[in-house]
Write an enzyme that holds these catalytic residues in place. Sequence first.
Site, PDB file in Angstrom:
ATOM      1  N   GLU A 244     -13.261   2.113  -4.034  1.00  0.00           N
ATOM      2  CA  GLU A 244     -14.042   3.348  -4.165  1.00  0.00           C
ATOM      3  C   GLU A 244     -13.529   4.251  -5.280  1.00  0.00           C
ATOM      4  O   GLU A 244     -12.335   4.287  -5.544  1.00  0.00           O
ATOM      5  CB  GLU A 244     -13.932   4.179  -2.873  1.00  0.00           C
ATOM      6  CG  GLU A 244     -14.506   3.545  -1.646  1.00  0.00           C
ATOM      7  CD  GLU A 244     -14.402   4.448  -0.419  1.00  0.00           C
ATOM      8  OE1 GLU A 244     -13.797   5.535  -0.514  1.00  0.00           O
ATOM      9  OE2 GLU A 244     -14.963   4.066   0.620  1.00  0.00           O
TER      10      GLU A 244
ATOM     11  N   TYR B  46      -9.934  -9.488   5.153  1.00  0.00           N
ATOM     12  CA  TYR B  46      -9.711 -10.721   4.414  1.00  0.00           C
ATOM     13  C   TYR B  46     -10.109 -11.948   5.220  1.00  0.00           C
ATOM     14  O   TYR B  46     -10.368 -12.994   4.662  1.00  0.00           O
ATOM     15  CB  TYR B  46      -8.257 -10.804   3.936  1.00  0.00           C
ATOM     16  CG  TYR B  46      -7.968  -9.782   2.861  1.00  0.00           C
ATOM     17  CD1 TYR B  46      -8.385 -10.002   1.545  1.00  0.00           C
ATOM     18  CD2 TYR B  46      -7.338  -8.587   3.159  1.00  0.00           C
ATOM     19  CE1 TYR B  46      -8.159  -9.056   0.558  1.00  0.00           C
ATOM     20  CE2 TYR B  46      -7.115  -7.629   2.180  1.00  0.00           C
ATOM     21  CZ  TYR B  46      -7.523  -7.871   0.883  1.00  0.00           C
ATOM     22  OH  TYR B  46      -7.311  -6.926  -0.081  1.00  0.00           O
TER      23      TYR B  46
ATOM     24  N   HIS C 258       0.818  -1.229   0.000  1.00  0.00           N
ATOM     25  CA  HIS C 258       0.000   0.000   0.000  1.00  0.00           C
ATOM     26  C   HIS C 258       0.846   1.270   0.000  1.00  0.00           C
ATOM     27  O   HIS C 258       0.824   2.051   0.946  1.00  0.00           O
ATOM     28  CB  HIS C 258      -0.969   0.022   1.192  1.00  0.00           C
ATOM     29  CG  HIS C 258      -1.918  -1.147   1.205  1.00  0.00           C
ATOM     30  ND1 HIS C 258      -3.007  -1.207   2.024  1.00  0.00           N
ATOM     31  CD2 HIS C 258      -1.944  -2.294   0.472  1.00  0.00           C
ATOM     32  CE1 HIS C 258      -3.648  -2.340   1.805  1.00  0.00           C
ATOM     33  NE2 HIS C 258      -3.015  -3.024   0.870  1.00  0.00           N
TER      34      HIS C 258
END
Lengths: 376, 376
Positions: free
Chosen positions: B246, B267, B152
Amino acid sequence: MRTGLALAAILMSSTAALAQDVLVESEQADFTIETVATGLEFPWSMAFLPSGEVLVSERDGRLRVVTEAGLREAEVTGLPDDLVSVRQGGLLGLELHPQFESNRLVYFAYAAGTESANHTALARGRINEDLTALENVETIFRVNFDKERGFHFGGRVHFLGDGTVLLSLGDGGMHRNESQNLDNHIGTMVRLNDDGSVPFDNPFVSTRGAQPEIYSYGHRNVQGLDIHPETGEIWTHEHGARGGDEINRIEPGLNYGWPQVTYGINYDGTPVTDATEGEGYEEPNWYWTPSIAPSGLTIYEGDAFPQWQGDMFVGALAGAMLLRYEMHNGAFISEEELLTDLGHRIRDVQTGPDGLIYILTDDAEDRLLRLTPVIN
Amino acid sequence: MRTGLALAAILMSSTAALAQDVLVESEQADFTIETVATGLEFPWSMAFLPSGEVLVSERDGRLRVVTEAGLREAEVTGLPDDLVSVRQGGLLGLELHPQFESNRLVYFAYAAGTESANHTALARGRINEDLTALENVETIFRVNFDKERGFHFGGRVHFLGDGTVLLSLGDGGMHRNESQNLDNHIGTMVRLNDDGSVPFDNPFVSTRGAQPEIYSYGHRNVQGLDIHPETGEIWTHEHGARGGDEINRIEPGLNYGWPQVTYGINYDGTPVTDATEGEGYEEPNWYWTPSIAPSGLTIYEGDAFPQWQGDMFVGALAGAMLLRYEMHNGAFISEEELLTDLGHRIRDVQTGPDGLIYILTDDAEDRLLRLTPVIN
């Protein structure tokens, strides 16, 4: 988006040999699909009675009653003599009067006339206590234009919060240009008082040459209509040609563009028009290309599926699925395709007074289905 | 909606034996998919040079040049010494300075540090005339938080019309709560002057304890970023957890909610939070559940596909497709799934200066593809 929908199990119902409850896992809710009634023929619309039964219209011109025991064999008598069953027309949308508990008035749209000269009409009648007959039936509105064939009747009916009633209409298939012509009701939505008279505040009451019942125009064939339970907004969808099915939020006096602006193309492959938008025409809030043939629309409000509060559900005939849209401030922010594995052509979807979602299928063996949450 | 996309024909290219042009028929446009370059390894981002070449970043830490003849073998030298290739990190987003023609400045995001202590950084350097080396490379911004693993990073870079530059960042995977904490850059979008200094009008320059580079926060991992060519609006998308990807329109100082409000689930199947919306958190303009893993975003403006003017294109890794959204007044009004039959994981999608659409795939054999209209 297509959801990772799975038919996780087939469970035998304990109540009826015919009824198999199908378990569906979806994005936000797991639910079973229960068969409430079989034996219907081209069911078109539902109305939920306070006593628990469901009225179902059959397109060929029968009004039926579904009880907890299933479909009642005898049909409800008393439909108008001038009802004609012709291709897409016959007995169409059902709606109870807001004061049904005291006046027992059932409103229904239907095709009136003959195979070669017909129009959409709105009638009402009192249903008797044992649900065997409509009495004092009167036709309170007729489209002022006879069409020659049996296409595009519209036919959804819904009361507004102010006690007036909306009826959706179609362009008749052969008369698309009349959707832009206010001197007739073809291709419009009309708004009426509950006796069929014209509300004084309709948008075209003072427009010379316009029909005063008209509320909005430029529609092709509106087969889905609901009022948003929180905002009171009027939401519809309509069939496009080959592509260009639309969802619209209806406001009084506005022109929704058919056939001047559309995302659709003719069945012969030529474009209906080069314009997909234009000044004076409302853009759709959503559109589908290729067509899904939408039918039935409900904006969910109920306790059974709190996750779905405020979501729009749309049935699809050609698309053979149930679509769920999440909305925010009137915009669509997510799409989920439900029941894609079942292959049912869906004619109507409604929220029942019990908060469960009811569906009429338009298949070889037509059914009334009910979605019930699975509490994990 | 899934379009009736058809691979209508496979045509042999006249220019290269490797390149097969695939003809695609879609809702509004027919186009061919041409292979511009093969031999790439985990390509991540593109920048189009005025001289016609395309710079491509490879995640493992190489900057490559694609010419009309294909991928140039030699990589561009001069990347920073502290660049580390670790799982999702390495060389990331590319962007040219708005005055590139005079200053030849290339901006790039990268993972800096080590496998166990790394952060996202933004650097710039002058590319020489023969495109073999970056010179005078300087790192102008670093996230003030070292994370322990390689997840990330964000890493998309885009100049705004006012000459400032936006960099998207991620939550590092293990540091989600820092996305709500303004004392570090984790899970934010930052806005910088072209030399890395802080624009005086950033939203938190006067907020005690906040990092002044922050432009918006509450993000999870923004891997798509474009500026609307007509409105100047900033549009991004970000990965959710399992579900809840999103699309957002970014405005200064606003909180996009992660991890306080999300449509995603962890998850392990547990919900990230019960809240999908809340006061003080921006609702997404669109979301996907289940996840498609969006990567790359372009809002189309060009002459090649007039039908697509103003439409948003989003690449999907896990979804393995290209999504097209039609927009109206900032709302999404239709969805088309493209390239679903090809099965390419898409890492980046951009509009070239020629008005054609370019795609980087993230497959066994990575490619640079180009969509060219078929004129009927």
